[in-house]
Scaffold this motif. Sequence first.
Motif, short mmCIF file in Angstrom:
data_model
loop_
_atom_site.label_atom_id
_atom_site.label_comp_id
_atom_site.label_asym_id
_atom_site.label_seq_id
_atom_site.Cartn_x
_atom_site.Cartn_y
_atom_site.Cartn_z
N LEU A 186 1.08 -0.93 0.15
CA LEU A 186 0.05 -0.32 0.05
C LEU A 186 1.09 1.42 0.40
O LEU A 186 1.65 1.06 0.61
CB LEU A 186 -1.03 -0.09 1.01
N THR A 187 0.69 2.33 -0.58
CA THR A 187 1.24 3.53 -1.18
C THR A 187 1.28 4.79 0.11
O THR A 187 2.56 4.51 0.53
CB THR A 187 0.75 4.66 -2.27
N GLU A 188 0.67 4.65 0.87
CA GLU A 188 0.57 4.98 2.68
C GLU A 188 1.34 4.82 2.81
O GLU A 188 1.81 5.20 4.17
CB GLU A 188 -1.24 5.29 2.96
N SER A 189 1.83 3.10 3.19
CA SER A 189 2.65 2.49 4.66
C SER A 189 4.26 3.01 3.85
O SER A 189 4.57 2.61 5.46
CB SER A 189 2.05 0.47 4.22
N HIS A 190 4.48 3.22 2.71
CA HIS A 190 5.55 3.26 2.47
C HIS A 190 5.96 4.96 3.50
O HIS A 190 7.05 5.46 3.42
CB HIS A 190 6.08 3.66 1.04
N PHE A 191 5.41 5.87 3.80
CA PHE A 191 5.36 6.91 4.17
C PHE A 191 5.83 6.69 5.53
O PHE A 191 6.56 7.73 6.44
CB PHE A 191 3.75 7.68 4.74
N THR A 192 5.71 5.49 6.50
CA THR A 192 6.12 5.29 7.87
C THR A 192 7.90 5.28 7.29
O THR A 192 9.31 5.64 8.28
CB THR A 192 6.62 3.86 8.19
N PHE A 193 8.10 5.41 6.16
CA PHE A 193 10.39 5.54 6.13
C PHE A 193 10.56 7.01 6.31
O PHE A 193 11.47 6.97 6.52
CB PHE A 193 10.82 4.97 4.62
N PHE A 194 9.85 7.84 5.63
CA PHE A 194 9.75 9.17 6.01
C PHE A 194 9.79 9.51 7.83
O PHE A 194 11.08 10.25 7.85
CB PHE A 194 9.21 9.71 5.31
N ILE A 195 8.73 8.90 8.25
CA ILE A 195 9.09 9.14 9.65
C ILE A 195 10.08 9.25 10.09
O ILE A 195 10.72 9.35 11.45
CB ILE A 195 7.54 8.36 10.28
N ALA A 196 10.34 7.58 9.67
CA ALA A 196 11.78 7.15 10.88
C ALA A 196 12.92 8.50 10.26
O ALA A 196 13.74 7.83 11.36
CB ALA A 196 11.86 5.77 9.84
N VAL A 197 13.07 8.43 8.86
CA VAL A 197 14.32 9.48 9.01
C VAL A 197 13.95 10.57 9.68
O VAL A 197 15.24 10.55 10.02
CB VAL A 197 14.02 10.01 7.52
N GLY A 198 13.06 10.97 9.99
CA GLY A 198 12.84 12.29 11.22
C GLY A 198 13.20 11.72 12.69
O GLY A 198 13.46 12.38 13.35
N ALA A 199 12.93 10.53 12.73
CA ALA A 199 13.26 9.72 14.55
C ALA A 199 14.81 9.59 14.01
O ALA A 199 15.27 10.11 15.59
CB ALA A 199 12.37 8.87 14.21
N LEU A 200 15.19 8.91 12.65
CA LEU A 200 16.62 8.61 13.04
C LEU A 200 17.58 9.95 13.46
O LEU A 200 19.19 10.22 13.71
CB LEU A 200 17.22 7.94 11.80
N ALA A 201 17.59 11.24 12.68
CA ALA A 201 18.15 11.85 12.82
C ALA A 201 18.16 12.77 13.83
O ALA A 201 18.93 13.46 14.34
CB ALA A 201 17.24 13.38 12.17
N GLY A 232 23.42 6.97 7.74
CA GLY A 232 23.26 6.02 6.60
C GLY A 232 22.75 4.23 6.30
O GLY A 232 22.87 4.30 5.11
N MET A 233 23.26 3.67 7.76
CA MET A 233 22.60 2.78 7.95
C MET A 233 20.54 2.66 6.78
O MET A 233 20.41 1.91 6.42
CB MET A 233 23.01 2.18 9.16
N PHE A 234 19.82 3.40 7.45
CA PHE A 234 18.43 3.87 7.60
C PHE A 234 18.75 3.78 5.96
O PHE A 234 17.61 3.41 5.71
CB PHE A 234 18.11 4.32 8.30
N LEU A 235 19.63 4.85 5.04
CA LEU A 235 19.60 5.39 4.48
C LEU A 235 19.67 4.32 2.78
O LEU A 235 19.01 3.80 2.21
CB LEU A 235 19.87 6.59 3.82
N THR A 236 20.96 3.51 4.08
CA THR A 236 21.24 2.20 2.82
C THR A 236 20.10 1.38 2.41
O THR A 236 20.46 0.52 1.61
CB THR A 236 22.61 1.93 3.07
N ALA A 237 20.01 0.68 4.34
CA ALA A 237 18.71 0.21 3.66
C ALA A 237 18.33 0.14 3.70
O ALA A 237 17.36 -1.34 2.72
CB ALA A 237 18.84 -0.95 5.42
#
Length: 741
Positions: A93-108, A117-122
């Motif tokens: 589901l397209t909306e499920s991909h939003f979690t990656f953007f949420i995780a980017v902000g969290a890991l920042a 870098g680990m998250f972006l590569t994985a």
Amino acid sequence: MRGWIPTGGGLRDEDWVRRHRLLTTLLAACVVALTVFGALGTGLTQSWLWTVLLILPCVIAAVVLPPRRLPSIFVALGFTIACGGFVAMAEGLTESHFTFFIAVGALALYRDWAPFGMFLTATTLHHAVFGSLVSHRTYDHHSAVAHPLLWALLHGVAVLFAAAFQIIAWRLTEAEEDRAKKSFDESQAQFGLAFDETPLPMAMLAPDGRLLRTNAAYRSWLSLPDDLPAGISVADLPLLPVDSTDHTLFEQLAEATEPVTVTRQFQHGPNGDLIWVEIHSTALRDPDGHLQMIFVHCIDVTQAREHEAELRHQVNHDSLTGLLSRSGFEQDFATMLTQRPAPACVLYLDVDRFKSINDGGGHATGDDVLRALAARIKRVVPDDALVARLGGDEFVVALPLPFEYGVRVGQAVLASFAEPLDLTGGRLQLAASIGLAVAEGVDQAEEGVLAADTAMYAAKRAGGNRLEIFNDRMRVSVQNRILAETRLRQALDGDRDVNLPVWFQPIVAAADGRIVGAEALVRMRTRQGDILAPGHFIAAAEETGLVVPLGEHVLTSALRHLLLWRDELGYVSVNVSPRQLSEPGFVPMLAALLARVPDLEPHRLVLEITETALLSTTGDLEEWLHAIKALGVRIALDDFGTGYSSLTWLQSVPADVVKLDRSFVAGLAADVRKSSIISAVLWLARSLGMTVVAEGVEEEEDWHALRAVDCPAIQGYLFSKPLAAADFDAMLHQRAALTTV
């Protein structure tokens, strides 16, 4: 470009731990969230199982591994697995991909390149691998299934753009922190320089009393080493409070919510030297009000305190005898009456014939006598008695004893005065007049001293060398004196010309009754409109010192009227009291008054000075009289013949006028001896260049007798009683009109 890339890893340990704990908790919460999502939606499929089994090791690794890189990498890996698993469980589901953007902000939040870098590569690998192998569980549209690598690239670029903005924010934050740190470091350096180099002892204290930081002045002041022992606290300092209750001083400073300034006395150093320290304290608290630190700076005010104590001692003690001064006695006597419910006795002492001692032996001898008498009084009174020298040869003693003991102490003091006093010039036999009164309470302290003073004067009038006890008859006298003082103060505070009018009694030529001068005599107008003669208030004026402003008022009024009558009146004479003559500012004040009437010749003002005033005046009498003469003012010797040495005063006083006392004049016509005495005085006065005025002429026969011996001028009720200024003015103009006719 390098300057735009954040360095990473700039968090403090405590901040990193707090953020890592938050992200680890969120990762563990993902397991719960995925389980709930599977149970309520797609079911607990293999995707759910593999996701959970892969996340849990990451959570465990994040908890058990030592900081910082490894546990943060496992958190980043765990978030990648959680996001990928959620996409798989949602079947791409397209909306499920939003979690990656949420995780980017969290890991920042880590602000570290390793987990980021680990998250972006994985994430990129997940989209590429899983998009190719199980595209139907990675994407939910045909284009992505047909071209998985392209969409993997597109998703990766989107995540990278999201990451780019996080990196920009991260870099901007680092730049701001760098500027803030630089500013803080500069402030710290400035503060450190000011703190360490200031000559004022300063210290920073922890809430438990430990010394966090001290400057060189503080360590030098307390003789502390430059390297303080670990854990040293205020309790270890070489300062011991003199007051045992001051052990709570640190608690007082720690509990204060506002800056505090306290002054305490301490024992300092191995010798226990007493010092006074003024402590300025400011408690620094966090936003919740919890104490973080106490900043104190200390000032050694020992010298200032000692100077203040010395000044207080000088104010409260007599410099000659070491006894209490008037102000010191008043304070201590009030304290005695406050602390003691029972009445206290007051003894008021005056040395008999002390002026003759001063005149005969000089002021140095007089000072020796006063010191010796002070020692005798201290020797015979109880230890808890208050002894003061009020001035001159007057002493006062306050006794916290019943009346009968006060009488015994008074008799003992009287007996001690009777003992001969050995001085360098020989032996002196002294005596004293003592008054005794009782003060019932602190509100009667002043009244008790005044009552004892009244009894002392009664003892002096009775011949001296005795003790008189204050009684009801004397009480009436005291009440009258208090009333007179109150009236006089009120009169001086109001319109003096109205309240204290100056009346005038004419002085006439004995030959023809022509008015040649006048004597200015002050009166008092009460609030009821009654006119009081000087006998009702002059004594109170002398005792309280109010005679000084009163005398200035009389002089001012006399000069003003003399200027008004300058064409009809030759001169005006004004009485001057001993208290006025003793004032250092009397001659300057007189000069200032004369300067206000430049059109008036100064010789038309005559100052009348009695022999009593000459005997009572302290200081260089001859110098003051010559200073008055230098102004052009004439001097009259008043009440001549009433003293013991009147003829001596004629030679020693630079007088211009001699005023014969009324005791010589009354009955002159029938007394040949009086006539001979007056003739002799007239001859002596003329030979010394003086003129004579006979006072108290009330009988016409006495006037004729004075005219027969060629007395120049006379004054008395035979011609006129003292008149108000308006009535005297009318008399002057009436006499002038008769003379013209």
